[in-house]
Design a protein around this motif. Structure first.
Motif, PDB file in Angstrom:
ATOM      1  N   UNK A 199       0.856  -1.180   0.000  1.00 23.04           N
ATOM      2  CA  UNK A 199       0.000   0.000   0.000  1.00 23.04           C
ATOM      3  C   UNK A 199       0.890   1.227   0.000  1.00 23.04           C
ATOM      4  N   UNK A 200       0.348   2.324  -0.517  1.00 20.72           N
ATOM      5  CA  UNK A 200       1.144   3.536  -0.610  1.00 20.72           C
ATOM      6  C   UNK A 200       1.369   4.159   0.771  1.00 20.72           C
ATOM      7  N   UNK A 201       0.343   4.191   1.568  1.00 19.25           N
ATOM      8  CA  UNK A 201       0.432   4.819   2.881  1.00 19.25           C
ATOM      9  C   UNK A 201       0.657   3.764   3.964  1.00 19.25           C
ATOM     10  N   UNK A 202       1.820   3.841   4.580  1.00 20.69           N
ATOM     11  CA  UNK A 202       2.128   2.889   5.631  1.00 20.69           C
ATOM     12  C   UNK A 202       1.594   3.375   6.973  1.00 20.69           C
ATOM     13  N   UNK A 203       1.327   2.433   7.854  1.00 19.13           N
ATOM     14  CA  UNK A 203       0.854   2.714   9.204  1.00 19.13           C
ATOM     15  C   UNK A 203       1.948   3.465   9.956  1.00 19.13           C
ATOM     16  N   UNK A 204       1.638   4.682  10.445  1.00 14.89           N
ATOM     17  CA  UNK A 204       2.653   5.511  11.094  1.00 14.89           C
ATOM     18  C   UNK A 204       2.639   5.272  12.601  1.00 14.89           C
ATOM     19  N   UNK A 211       1.863  -5.373  15.233  1.00 13.96           N
ATOM     20  CA  UNK A 211       1.939  -6.064  13.944  1.00 13.96           C
ATOM     21  C   UNK A 211       0.665  -6.870  13.704  1.00 13.96           C
ATOM     22  N   UNK A 212       0.237  -7.601  14.705  1.00 10.36           N
ATOM     23  CA  UNK A 212      -0.965  -8.430  14.559  1.00 10.36           C
ATOM     24  C   UNK A 212      -2.206  -7.575  14.312  1.00 10.36           C
ATOM     25  N   UNK A 213      -2.368  -6.533  15.092  1.00  8.17           N
ATOM     26  CA  UNK A 213      -3.554  -5.684  14.951  1.00  8.17           C
ATOM     27  C   UNK A 213      -3.600  -5.031  13.574  1.00  8.17           C
ATOM     28  N   UNK A 214      -2.444  -4.565  13.113  1.00  6.24           N
ATOM     29  CA  UNK A 214      -2.386  -3.927  11.801  1.00  6.24           C
ATOM     30  C   UNK A 214      -2.714  -4.897  10.676  1.00  6.24           C
ATOM     31  N   UNK A 215      -2.390  -6.172  10.874  1.00  2.67           N
ATOM     32  CA  UNK A 215      -2.657  -7.193   9.863  1.00  2.67           C
ATOM     33  C   UNK A 215      -4.066  -7.780   9.986  1.00  2.67           C
ATOM     34  N   UNK A 216      -4.847  -7.267  10.945  1.00  3.83           N
ATOM     35  CA  UNK A 216      -6.197  -7.775  11.110  1.00  3.83           C
ATOM     36  C   UNK A 216      -6.279  -9.079  11.869  1.00  3.83           C
ATOM     37  N   UNK A 237       3.166  15.840  15.048  1.00  2.18           N
ATOM     38  CA  UNK A 237       3.221  14.589  14.293  1.00  2.18           C
ATOM     39  C   UNK A 237       1.885  13.875  14.442  1.00  2.18           C
ATOM     40  N   UNK A 238       1.325  13.439  13.339  1.00  8.93           N
ATOM     41  CA  UNK A 238       0.160  12.580  13.400  1.00  8.93           C
ATOM     42  C   UNK A 238       0.605  11.138  13.534  1.00  8.93           C
ATOM     43  N   UNK A 239      -0.251  10.328  14.124  1.00  8.20           N
ATOM     44  CA  UNK A 239       0.098   8.918  14.292  1.00  8.20           C
ATOM     45  C   UNK A 239      -1.114   8.039  14.048  1.00  8.20           C
ATOM     46  N   UNK A 240      -0.830   6.813  13.631  1.00  8.12           N
ATOM     47  CA  UNK A 240      -1.842   5.759  13.620  1.00  8.12           C
ATOM     48  C   UNK A 240      -1.765   4.963  14.920  1.00  8.12           C
ATOM     49  N   UNK A 241      -0.533   4.754  15.392  1.00  3.37           N
ATOM     50  CA  UNK A 241      -0.296   4.154  16.703  1.00  3.37           C
ATOM     51  C   UNK A 241       0.753   5.000  17.417  1.00  3.37           C
ATOM     52  N   UNK A 288       7.766  -3.485   5.521  1.00  3.59           N
ATOM     53  CA  UNK A 288       7.406  -2.157   5.033  1.00  3.59           C
ATOM     54  C   UNK A 288       5.958  -1.789   5.328  1.00  3.59           C
ATOM     55  N   UNK A 289       5.335  -2.506   6.269  1.00  5.35           N
ATOM     56  CA  UNK A 289       3.988  -2.139   6.682  1.00  5.35           C
ATOM     57  C   UNK A 289       3.977  -0.829   7.477  1.00  5.35           C
ATOM     58  N   UNK A 290       5.101  -0.498   8.111  1.00  6.35           N
ATOM     59  CA  UNK A 290       5.111   0.586   9.079  1.00  6.35           C
ATOM     60  C   UNK A 290       6.100   1.680   8.712  1.00  6.35           C
ATOM     61  N   UNK A 291       5.704   2.902   9.011  1.00  7.63           N
ATOM     62  CA  UNK A 291       6.607   4.056   9.023  1.00  7.63           C
ATOM     63  C   UNK A 291       6.775   4.430  10.490  1.00  7.63           C
ATOM     64  N   UNK A 292       8.005   4.406  10.978  1.00 13.69           N
ATOM     65  CA  UNK A 292       8.272   4.574  12.401  1.00 13.69           C
ATOM     66  C   UNK A 292       9.068   5.852  12.628  1.00 13.69           C
ATOM     67  N   UNK A 293       8.623   6.659  13.582  1.00 15.03           N
ATOM     68  CA  UNK A 293       9.346   7.860  13.980  1.00 15.03           C
ATOM     69  C   UNK A 293       9.642   7.788  15.467  1.00 15.03           C
ATOM     70  N   UNK A 294      10.923   7.759  15.817  1.00 19.60           N
ATOM     71  CA  UNK A 294      11.357   7.730  17.219  1.00 19.60           C
ATOM     72  C   UNK A 294      11.691   9.154  17.648  1.00 19.60           C
TER      73      UNK A 294
END
Length: 434
Positions: free
Chosen positions: A26-31, A347-352, A124-128, A54-60
């Motif tokens: 997908x173009x937009x990864x879970x942030x 990881x599990x939640x994002x994968x359904x 910063x916006x986040x998904x998680x 590559x499911x996730x975009x991570x910002x520390x």
């Protein structure tokens, strides 16, 4: 379960039965925004990138470019280690695992908008959102940590305490105060007391004799909180002429200029004063309402199956490490273990996939392990496994409980333990920061 020193050293614990999830096209990864680059946050970012592909975009996000480890930092006071040996830059880990770092602090959390404000401006916006901010100290009347160090966050505080200890001479007094439990690293203050006593004895010998400095340990708790038999023996057998241990003595106020402390039982004017205040979750979490429902709102309640906040409205917000309220020990090793459970859940939640399946609940375990130096060349060790109590049901209402047969501790201390302590720490550092 069999406890051995080998298992302890290798025990930079992981999550049994982890299922790796394939990449999401997908173009937009879970942030995922991770706040805090210590043992919890760095491990989370590392393993989420490793397991999530590559499911996730991570910002520390961390206010410093590197993390100074509290683990082993008491050895900086003795000169056995340099602070640089315990400092880990965030950038190499981020480059290796492909996530972003921000040298900044999060000033506010907007749960309703899924955004965090940054101290340097912007947001910063986040998904998680994963919060691993560590601890904050309760205020003490008159206390200024720039004059009276706690050294319970490693770095400048550690160096300040070492500088003050270097000024101690024969006959001087050192006062160490221990906070009310729960606090970061249960054996840590008692370990420090032993090393302060070892330093005091060394100073007496280097001065050619005379009256040894005294170490007065003022514990707000009614007894030693970890490795009680070991530290009781160390205080009496190794340092009976130097350490005086006083339980149930709480700090009331500090005169930071005079380096004096007033407690529930008296006032002391030592040469060196090392005050460790009581701990709580940082204001960032309290202001967002994430400590609601915990005792005195001091810590953040979470579901220990996922580490997701149980506060209503805090969807997709996770708290790991010292700030969470599961009752597990607050330690670097435990934060590392919790981060893996949390990363797996995200990881599990994002994968359904379900996070509270019977199989997964049975495999939710964490491990707390440590070595404690009690002299310049001897150490003790302690380890324990915590398991999710599945009788709490699949709703997440269960708790993490000590597995009695997993608890292990050395009988006293040894030089072999001291040597193996460095292997244990190296393994933990590699699994977290490298």
């Amino acid at each position: 379960m069999t406890i051995s020193r080998r298992n302890l050293i290798r025990g930079a614990s992981g999550l049994a039965g982890l299922s790796l999830i394939g990449p999401l096209h997908a173009q937009d990864r879970h942030h995922v925004v991770v706040v805090g680059g210590g043992f919890g946050g760095s491990t989370l970012a590392r393993y989420l990138a490793l397991w999530g592909g590559n499911r996730f975009r991570i910002t520390l996000v961390d206010p410093r470019e590197s993390h100074a480890s509290c683990v082993m930092s008491n050895l900086v006071l003795t000169g056995a280690l340099d602070l640089g040996q315990l400092s880990f830059a965030h950038a190499p880990l981020a480059d290796r695992f492909g996530f972003e770092t921000r040298v900044d602090a999060v000033s506010r959390i907007h749960l309703d908008r899924k955004r965090v404000d940054l101290s340097k401006g912007g947001s910063l916006g986040y998904d998680s959102l994963v919060l691993a901010p560590g601890i904050e100290f309760d205020a003490i009347e008159g206390y200024d940590a720039d004059k009276v160090p706690h050294a319970w966050n490693a770095g400048e505080q550690t160096l300040l305490l070492k500088q003050q200890l270097d000024e101690v001479g024969p006959g001087d007094q050192i006062v160490l105060t221990i906070p009310k439990a729960p606090y970061r690293c249960p054996p840590g203050p008692y370990e420090r007391a032993c090393l302060l006593a070892a330093l005091a004895r060394e100073k007496t010998l280097s001065a050619g004799g005379g009256l040894a400095p005294k170490v007065l340990v003022l514990d707000a708790n009614d007894r030693i909180q970890a490795e009680e038999a070991t530290f009781t023996a160390a205080f009496s057998d190794l340092y009976g002429d130097i350490i005086e241990y006083r339980p149930s003595e709480e700090v009331l106020s500090v005169d930071s200029d005079a380096r004096s402390v007033t407690t529930s039982l008296g006032t002391y004017f030592p040469k060196v004063l090392n005050v460790i205040p009581n701990h709580r979750a940082p204001a960032l979490l309290r202001d967002a309402g994430l400590t609601q429902g915990s005792s005195e709102a001091r810590w953040a309640p979470v579901d220990p199956v996922t580490y997701e906040s149980t506060v209503p409205g805090a969807d997709d917000v996770y708290v790991i490490g010292d700030a969470q309220a599961t009752g597990q020990p607050k330690s670097g090793h435990m934060a590392n273990a919790q981060a893996k459970v949390c990363a797996d859940a995200i990881v599990r939640k994002n994968a359904g996939l379900m996070t509270h399946t019977q199989e997964r609940l049975l495999n939710i375990t964490t491990n707390s392990a440590c070595f404690s130096p009690v002299s310049f060349d001897e150490a003790s060790w302690l380890t324990a496994v915590f398991r999710y109590n599945i009788s709490g049901g699949a709703s997440g209402s269960g708790a993490m409980e000590l597995v009695p047969e997993s608890f292990g501790a050395s009988e006293g201390w040894s030089r072999e333990n001291y040597r193996e302590m460095f292997t244990w720490a190296s393994n933990l550092f590699s699994d977290t920061f490298v």
